[in-house]
Design a protein around this motif. Structure first.
Motif, mmCIF file in Angstrom:
data_model
loop_
_atom_site.group_PDB
_atom_site.id
_atom_site.type_symbol
_atom_site.label_atom_id
_atom_site.label_comp_id
_atom_site.label_asym_id
_atom_site.label_seq_id
_atom_site.Cartn_x
_atom_site.Cartn_y
_atom_site.Cartn_z
ATOM 1 N N GLN A 4 47.686 68.156 67.559
ATOM 2 C CA GLN A 4 46.915 67.378 66.578
ATOM 3 C C GLN A 4 47.841 66.801 65.507
ATOM 4 O O GLN A 4 47.740 65.646 65.113
ATOM 5 N N ALA A 7 49.906 63.982 66.854
ATOM 6 C CA ALA A 7 49.095 62.768 66.935
ATOM 7 C C ALA A 7 48.978 62.115 65.568
ATOM 8 O O ALA A 7 49.083 60.898 65.418
ATOM 9 N N GLN A 8 48.819 62.958 64.577
ATOM 10 C CA GLN A 8 48.675 62.451 63.199
ATOM 11 C C GLN A 8 49.944 61.721 62.763
ATOM 12 O O GLN A 8 49.885 60.632 62.190
ATOM 13 N N LEU A 11 50.413 58.507 64.509
ATOM 14 C CA LEU A 11 49.473 57.539 63.965
ATOM 15 C C LEU A 11 49.960 56.959 62.646
ATOM 16 O O LEU A 11 49.865 55.767 62.389
ATOM 17 N N ILE A 25 39.692 49.692 60.654
ATOM 18 C CA ILE A 25 38.885 50.764 60.068
ATOM 19 C C ILE A 25 38.275 50.281 58.759
ATOM 20 O O ILE A 25 38.750 49.318 58.159
ATOM 21 N N ALA A 29 37.370 53.723 53.642
ATOM 22 C CA ALA A 29 38.045 54.888 54.185
ATOM 23 C C ALA A 29 39.525 54.848 53.857
ATOM 24 O O ALA A 29 40.147 55.863 53.559
ATOM 25 N N SER A 32 40.136 55.862 50.342
ATOM 26 C CA SER A 32 39.893 57.260 50.003
ATOM 27 C C SER A 32 40.905 58.205 50.631
ATOM 28 O O SER A 32 40.876 59.386 50.388
ATOM 29 N N THR A 33 41.761 57.682 51.457
ATOM 30 C CA THR A 33 42.773 58.566 52.053
ATOM 31 C C THR A 33 44.157 58.076 51.670
ATOM 32 O O THR A 33 44.327 56.953 51.205
ATOM 33 N N ASN A 34 45.117 58.958 51.903
ATOM 34 C CA ASN A 34 46.484 58.597 51.590
ATOM 35 C C ASN A 34 47.308 58.434 52.845
ATOM 36 O O ASN A 34 48.521 58.509 52.821
ATOM 37 N N ALA A 35 46.607 58.224 53.937
ATOM 38 C CA ALA A 35 47.287 58.194 55.227
ATOM 39 C C ALA A 35 48.349 57.120 55.284
ATOM 40 O O ALA A 35 49.378 57.299 55.923
ATOM 41 N N PHE A 36 48.136 55.991 54.589
ATOM 42 C CA PHE A 36 49.065 54.867 54.708
ATOM 43 C C PHE A 36 49.924 54.697 53.474
ATOM 44 O O PHE A 36 50.613 53.714 53.326
ATOM 45 N N ARG A 40 53.568 60.497 46.034
ATOM 46 C CA ARG A 40 54.532 60.861 44.989
ATOM 47 C C ARG A 40 54.200 62.272 44.544
ATOM 48 O O ARG A 40 53.055 62.588 44.282
ATOM 49 N N VAL B 8 40.930 60.926 67.205
ATOM 50 C CA VAL B 8 42.040 61.395 66.365
ATOM 51 C C VAL B 8 42.086 60.622 65.064
ATOM 52 O O VAL B 8 42.221 61.187 63.975
ATOM 53 N N LEU B 9 41.934 59.328 65.220
ATOM 54 C CA LEU B 9 41.963 58.469 64.034
ATOM 55 C C LEU B 9 40.883 58.884 63.043
ATOM 56 O O LEU B 9 41.123 59.017 61.843
ATOM 57 N N GLN B 11 39.497 61.764 62.827
ATOM 58 C CA GLN B 11 39.843 63.067 62.266
ATOM 59 C C GLN B 11 40.835 62.924 61.119
ATOM 60 O O GLN B 11 40.709 63.539 60.065
ATOM 61 N N VAL B 12 41.818 62.082 61.354
ATOM 62 C CA VAL B 12 42.860 61.880 60.341
ATOM 63 C C VAL B 12 42.244 61.326 59.069
ATOM 64 O O VAL B 12 42.526 61.788 57.956
ATOM 65 N N LEU B 13 41.376 60.347 59.263
ATOM 66 C CA LEU B 13 40.808 59.704 58.082
ATOM 67 C C LEU B 13 39.826 60.616 57.355
ATOM 68 O O LEU B 13 39.673 60.540 56.144
ATOM 69 N N ALA B 15 40.077 63.903 57.319
ATOM 70 C CA ALA B 15 40.755 65.087 56.795
ATOM 71 C C ALA B 15 40.922 64.967 55.286
ATOM 72 O O ALA B 15 41.366 63.934 54.793
ATOM 73 N N THR B 17 42.382 64.997 51.747
ATOM 74 C CA THR B 17 43.764 64.854 51.306
ATOM 75 C C THR B 17 44.211 66.114 50.567
ATOM 76 O O THR B 17 43.422 66.748 49.862
ATOM 77 N N ARG B 19 46.324 66.046 48.240
ATOM 78 C CA ARG B 19 46.773 65.666 46.900
ATOM 79 C C ARG B 19 45.625 65.778 45.900
ATOM 80 O O ARG B 19 45.174 64.804 45.342
#
Lengths: 187, 184
Positions: A4, A7-8, A11, A25, A29, A32-36, A40, B8-9, B11-13, B15, B17, B19
């Protein structure tokens, strides 16, 4: 767990290399996330003793607390204006009374002459242009404090405290005090 | 495969954070300094202010006593500070009315009434000044000044009382003196 996580990571890398994924997407979303985003984590902490906290931080913070504004922001109204004037006129009269009493006591030591005959004689030599306004002012302090005190004493019995009545009696006192003060000044 | 990828995508989104503690690069110490240096009123508020700002009671240098969770101090209930005090004030005020009206109606007062007038004025002034001192010099704000003024107010009763005692015994009395100076 491991697949998992892999995969993350893949991604994320993909997302950085190919920002076109963003459009696939919902925007909310993304926000609200820090995926990209690059995170800091610049953190600095310091331990503060309770004494230091109250003396430096809290004491300083209390200095910047909001303070009640001055009276000039309030609308002038007959109610609170006359109430304030009652105190002000009383203080003026009392201050004059106290100053005279103290000076009379100290006069022999200061070489002053505060006897009534001397004061009357010296006041008589003053020009009318000074005498009349001074007498009118002092008389008004007295008449205003006197007439307005009657209102306050009536209010103390919980009567005449409707807004309309307070306005009416207030303006009556203003008129009465000015007229009687002018009358007294002409004596 | 495509189905897996979307799962997966998602799930990632979804999840949460990690922070949660958002911290800036500014160390705590500098942040506190900056807060202390900041003007009392921010520029945004100053923009709406057209006249000079005057605070009625600007804060003095602060001394923190106890902690913020201490209960407020409530003075002991005592009728001499409440109802008796109030009643005494009214009795003196009401008593002054005939004594101030009498000279206008019947000329100068007798020495006894004249002395009573002086005494009541001094008591009335003492109570009036103490109300002013209590209102404008709160103990928690200026404890030393409050003590000083309270003492001066108390002392003045005797000094001024003595002064008017001298005046009443050696001179013509307060009502007669005012009359003579007024008509001079």
């Amino acid at each position: 767990m491991l697949p998992q996580r892999m995969a993350q990571q893949t991604l994320r890398r993909l997302a950085v290399q190919n920002p076109a994924y963003r459009f696939a997407i919902p925007t909310a979303a993304v926000a609200s996330t820090n995926a990209f985003r690059l995170q800091r984590r610049l953190v600095a902490t310091q331990s503060v003793s309770p004494e230091e906290a109250t003396e430096s931080i809290l004491a300083k913070q209390r200095l910047v607390r909001p303070v009640a504004p001055h009276l000039s922001i309030y609308k002038p109204q007959i109610t609170w204006y006359l109430s304030a004037l009652e105190r002000v006129t009383g203080c003026f009269l009392s201050a004059g009374f106290y100053v005279f009493g103290t000076l009379y006591l100290a006069a022999p030591m200061l070489g002053l002459h505060m006897e009534s005959a001397v004061m009357a004689a010296s006041f008589a030599t003053w020009p009318l242009l000074i005498k009349f306004p001074l007498k009118a002012f002092v008389a008004w302090l007295f008449t205003f404090h006197g007439f307005n005190s009657l209102r306050h004493l009536v209010w103390d019995t919980a009567s005449a405290i409707q807004n309309g009545t307070v306005n009416k009696t207030g303006w009556t006192v203003v008129g009465l005090s000015v007229a009687s003060a002018l009358g007294l000044a002409m004596l | 495969m495509a189905a897996l990828r979307t799962t997966v995508l998602r799930q990632v989104l979804a999840a949460p954070t990690q922070r949660t503690l958002v911290t800036s690069a500014m160390p705590m110490r500098f942040a506190a300094q900056k807060l202390a240096q900041r003007p009392a009123f921010s520029l945004q508020r100053a923009a709406f202010q057209t006249s000079a700002r005057r605070s009625i009671l600007p804060p003095l240098p602060q001394k923190v006593r106890g902690n913020v969770n201490d209960a407020a101090q409530i003075p002991d209930v005592d009728p001499t500070h409440g109802s008796y005090h109030w009643t005494a004030e009214r009795i003196i005020s009401v008593g002054l009315i005939p004594l101030t009206v009498a000279p206008f109606a019947a000329g100068s007062l007798s020495p006894l009434l004249d002395g009573t007038l002086c005494g009541l004025i001094i008591l009335h002034t003492y109570l009036g000044f103490s109300s002013v001192i209590t209102d404008y010099l709160p103990k928690w704000r200026v404890p030393l000044m409050r003590k000083l003024f309270d003492f001066a107010n108390f002392l003045a009763v005797f000094v001024v009382g003595w002064g008017f005692y001298e005046f009443e015994t050696n001179d013509v009395g307060i009502t007669e003196a005012i009359k003579r100076i007024w008509t001079a």
